[in-house]
Design a protein around this motif. Structure first.
Motif, PDB file in Angstrom:
ATOM      1  N   GLU A 138       0.837  -1.208   0.000  1.00 21.63           N
ATOM      2  CA  GLU A 138       0.000   0.000   0.000  1.00 21.63           C
ATOM      3  C   GLU A 138       0.868   1.254   0.000  1.00 21.63           C
ATOM      4  O   GLU A 138       0.586   2.210  -0.720  1.00 21.63           O
ATOM      5  CB  GLU A 138      -0.933  -0.012   1.208  1.00 21.63           C
ATOM      6  N   LEU A 139       1.937   1.251   0.772  1.00 23.08           N
ATOM      7  CA  LEU A 139       2.850   2.389   0.814  1.00 23.08           C
ATOM      8  C   LEU A 139       3.465   2.614  -0.566  1.00 23.08           C
ATOM      9  O   LEU A 139       3.497   3.752  -1.067  1.00 23.08           O
ATOM     10  CB  LEU A 139       3.939   2.157   1.863  1.00 23.08           C
ATOM     11  N   ALA A 140       3.914   1.564  -1.216  1.00 20.45           N
ATOM     12  CA  ALA A 140       4.513   1.692  -2.548  1.00 20.45           C
ATOM     13  C   ALA A 140       3.489   2.208  -3.559  1.00 20.45           C
ATOM     14  O   ALA A 140       3.813   3.065  -4.390  1.00 20.45           O
ATOM     15  CB  ALA A 140       5.078   0.345  -3.002  1.00 20.45           C
ATOM     16  N   ARG A 141       2.258   1.718  -3.478  1.00 18.62           N
ATOM     17  CA  ARG A 141       1.215   2.171  -4.407  1.00 18.62           C
ATOM     18  C   ARG A 141       0.939   3.655  -4.226  1.00 18.62           C
ATOM     19  O   ARG A 141       0.827   4.411  -5.191  1.00 18.62           O
ATOM     20  CB  ARG A 141      -0.060   1.351  -4.188  1.00 18.62           C
ATOM     21  N   ARG A 142       0.832   4.109  -2.988  1.00 18.40           N
ATOM     22  CA  ARG A 142       0.578   5.522  -2.710  1.00 18.40           C
ATOM     23  C   ARG A 142       1.746   6.402  -3.147  1.00 18.40           C
ATOM     24  O   ARG A 142       1.556   7.494  -3.649  1.00 18.40           O
ATOM     25  CB  ARG A 142       0.321   5.735  -1.220  1.00 18.40           C
ATOM     26  N   ARG A 143       2.952   5.911  -2.931  1.00 12.44           N
ATOM     27  CA  ARG A 143       4.135   6.704  -3.281  1.00 12.44           C
ATOM     28  C   ARG A 143       4.312   6.825  -4.788  1.00 12.44           C
ATOM     29  O   ARG A 143       5.018   7.717  -5.260  1.00 12.44           O
ATOM     30  CB  ARG A 143       5.380   6.089  -2.656  1.00 12.44           C
ATOM     31  N   ALA A 144       3.682   5.973  -5.560  1.00 13.84           N
ATOM     32  CA  ALA A 144       3.783   6.040  -7.018  1.00 13.84           C
ATOM     33  C   ALA A 144       3.071   7.260  -7.588  1.00 13.84           C
ATOM     34  O   ALA A 144       3.184   7.539  -8.778  1.00 13.84           O
ATOM     35  CB  ALA A 144       3.217   4.767  -7.643  1.00 13.84           C
ATOM     36  N   ALA A 145       2.362   8.022  -6.746  1.00 15.53           N
ATOM     37  CA  ALA A 145       1.569   9.158  -7.202  1.00 15.53           C
ATOM     38  C   ALA A 145       2.358  10.467  -7.249  1.00 15.53           C
ATOM     39  O   ALA A 145       1.776  11.529  -7.288  1.00 15.53           O
ATOM     40  CB  ALA A 145       0.348   9.332  -6.295  1.00 15.53           C
ATOM     41  N   ASP A 152       4.406  13.019   1.353  1.00 16.28           N
ATOM     42  CA  ASP A 152       5.036  11.763   1.729  1.00 16.28           C
ATOM     43  C   ASP A 152       5.173  11.659   3.247  1.00 16.28           C
ATOM     44  O   ASP A 152       4.933  10.592   3.825  1.00 16.28           O
ATOM     45  CB  ASP A 152       6.408  11.629   1.058  1.00 16.28           C
ATOM     46  N   ALA A 153       5.495  12.762   3.896  1.00 12.95           N
ATOM     47  CA  ALA A 153       5.586  12.754   5.365  1.00 12.95           C
ATOM     48  C   ALA A 153       4.222  12.458   5.987  1.00 12.95           C
ATOM     49  O   ALA A 153       4.124  11.685   6.947  1.00 12.95           O
ATOM     50  CB  ALA A 153       6.125  14.092   5.862  1.00 12.95           C
ATOM     51  N   HIS A 154       3.166  13.056   5.431  1.00 13.36           N
ATOM     52  CA  HIS A 154       1.808  12.762   5.931  1.00 13.36           C
ATOM     53  C   HIS A 154       1.449  11.304   5.694  1.00 13.36           C
ATOM     54  O   HIS A 154       0.825  10.662   6.549  1.00 13.36           O
ATOM     55  CB  HIS A 154       0.771  13.665   5.254  1.00 13.36           C
ATOM     56  N   LEU A 155       1.815  10.790   4.543  1.00 15.92           N
ATOM     57  CA  LEU A 155       1.540   9.391   4.240  1.00 15.92           C
ATOM     58  C   LEU A 155       2.176   8.478   5.290  1.00 15.92           C
ATOM     59  O   LEU A 155       1.530   7.567   5.802  1.00 15.92           O
ATOM     60  CB  LEU A 155       2.067   9.045   2.845  1.00 15.92           C
ATOM     61  N   LEU A 156       3.416   8.750   5.631  1.00 15.74           N
ATOM     62  CA  LEU A 156       4.110   7.924   6.612  1.00 15.74           C
ATOM     63  C   LEU A 156       3.504   8.064   8.010  1.00 15.74           C
ATOM     64  O   LEU A 156       3.388   7.082   8.738  1.00 15.74           O
ATOM     65  CB  LEU A 156       5.598   8.281   6.644  1.00 15.74           C
ATOM     66  N   GLN A 157       3.122   9.287   8.380  1.00 16.39           N
ATOM     67  CA  GLN A 157       2.597   9.488   9.732  1.00 16.39           C
ATOM     68  C   GLN A 157       1.122   9.151   9.864  1.00 16.39           C
ATOM     69  O   GLN A 157       0.700   8.596  10.870  1.00 16.39           O
ATOM     70  CB  GLN A 157       2.819  10.931  10.192  1.00 16.39           C
ATOM     71  N   TRP A 158       0.312   9.495   8.862  1.00 20.55           N
ATOM     72  CA  TRP A 158      -1.144   9.402   8.980  1.00 20.55           C
ATOM     73  C   TRP A 158      -1.781   8.385   8.048  1.00 20.55           C
ATOM     74  O   TRP A 158      -2.990   8.194   8.074  1.00 20.55           O
ATOM     75  CB  TRP A 158      -1.782  10.771   8.725  1.00 20.55           C
TER      76      TRP A 158
END
Length: 190
Positions: A138-145, A152-158
Motif C-alpha cells: 500500500e505504501l509503494a502504491r501511494r508513493r507512485a503518485a 510523503d511525510a503525511h503518508l508515513l505518519q497518517w
C-alpha cells in the motif's frame, strides 16, 4: 455488519445529498439507485463519469479509509465517533461551488473555511489510534503518485498524503477527466 476498511465521511442530506446521490447513481444512505438527472453536453456518458465515485457514494472525507488496528473493533470506533461528534459544534459552509479538483469535478467551499479544516484535522488525529499501519504494498502504491515531501511525510505518519495542510474539503462528482473536465463542468454548472 462488520467491514474490512473504515473511513469517516460527511454525507450531506437535504437537496445537496439528493443531488449527489442522483448524479452518482447511488444513494449510499438508503442503498438504492435513484433516478439519474438528464444532463446535456457531457463529454462522456454519466455512468462512465461517475463510475469511480459511485462506489463510495456522495461524501466528503474527514478521515481517509483505513484498516482497523489490532485490538480495535467497529463497535469501539462507532462509540468513539458518537462521543466525538457530541462534543463538536456544527460546521457551516456558507457557499459551495463546482470546481475542477485534481482533474476531476467536485463540489468545494467557495471560500477557505478554517472550521472545516479544524474538524478534518481533529478527526484525523482523534481516530488515528484505530488505523492499522500500512502494508509495504500500500505504501509503494501511494508513493507512485509523485507525492511532494510534505505529502510523503503525511503518508508515513497518517496513512494518507492529503491531510492537514494538504487537505481540501471536497465532494467528488466524477472520476479523473483530464481535459474533459472543462466540458463536464460547463454541462453541470447552473
Amino acid at each position: 455488519m462488520e467491514f474490512t476498511r473504515y473511513a469517516i465521511f460527511h454525507t450531506p442530506t437535504g437537496a445537496l445529498g439528493k443531488f449527489g446521490a442522483a448524479w452518482l447513481g447511488w444513494d449510499s444512505a438508503r442503498g438504492v439507485a435513484p433516478d439519474a438527472p438528464d444532463v446535456q453536453g457531457l463529454p462522456l456518458a454519466r455512468n462512465r463519469l461517475t463510475r469511480k465515485p459511485r462506489k463510495y457514494g456522495f461524501h466528503a472525507t474527514l478521515k481517509p479509509p483505513f484498516w482497523l488496528a489490532p485490538g480495535q473493533s467497529q463497535a469501539a470506533l462507532e462509540t468513539a465517533l458518537e462521543r466525538f461528534s457530541a462534543t463538536r459544534p456544527p460546521v457551516v459552509i456558507d457557499q459551495l461551488q463546482l470546481a475542477i479538483f485534481g482533474g476531476f469535478l467536485a463540489i468545494v467551499p467557495a471560500q477557505l473555511n478554517p472550521s472545516v479544516h479544524d474538524l478534518a484535522a481533529d478527526t484525523l488525529r482523534q481516530f488515528d489510534l484505530f488505523r492499522a499501519p500500512m502494508s509495504a504494498e500500500e505504501l509503494a502504491r501511494r508513493r507512485a503518485a509523485n507525492l511532494t515531501a510534505a505529502q510523503d511525510a503525511h503518508l508515513l505518519q497518517w496513512g494518507y498524503p492529503y491531510v492537514l495542510d494538504q487537505f481540501r474539503f471536497h465532494m467528488t462528482l466524477t472520476g479523473f477527466l483530464g481535459p474533459d473536465a472543462i466540458a463536464a463542468q460547463a454541462a453541470l454548472a447552473p
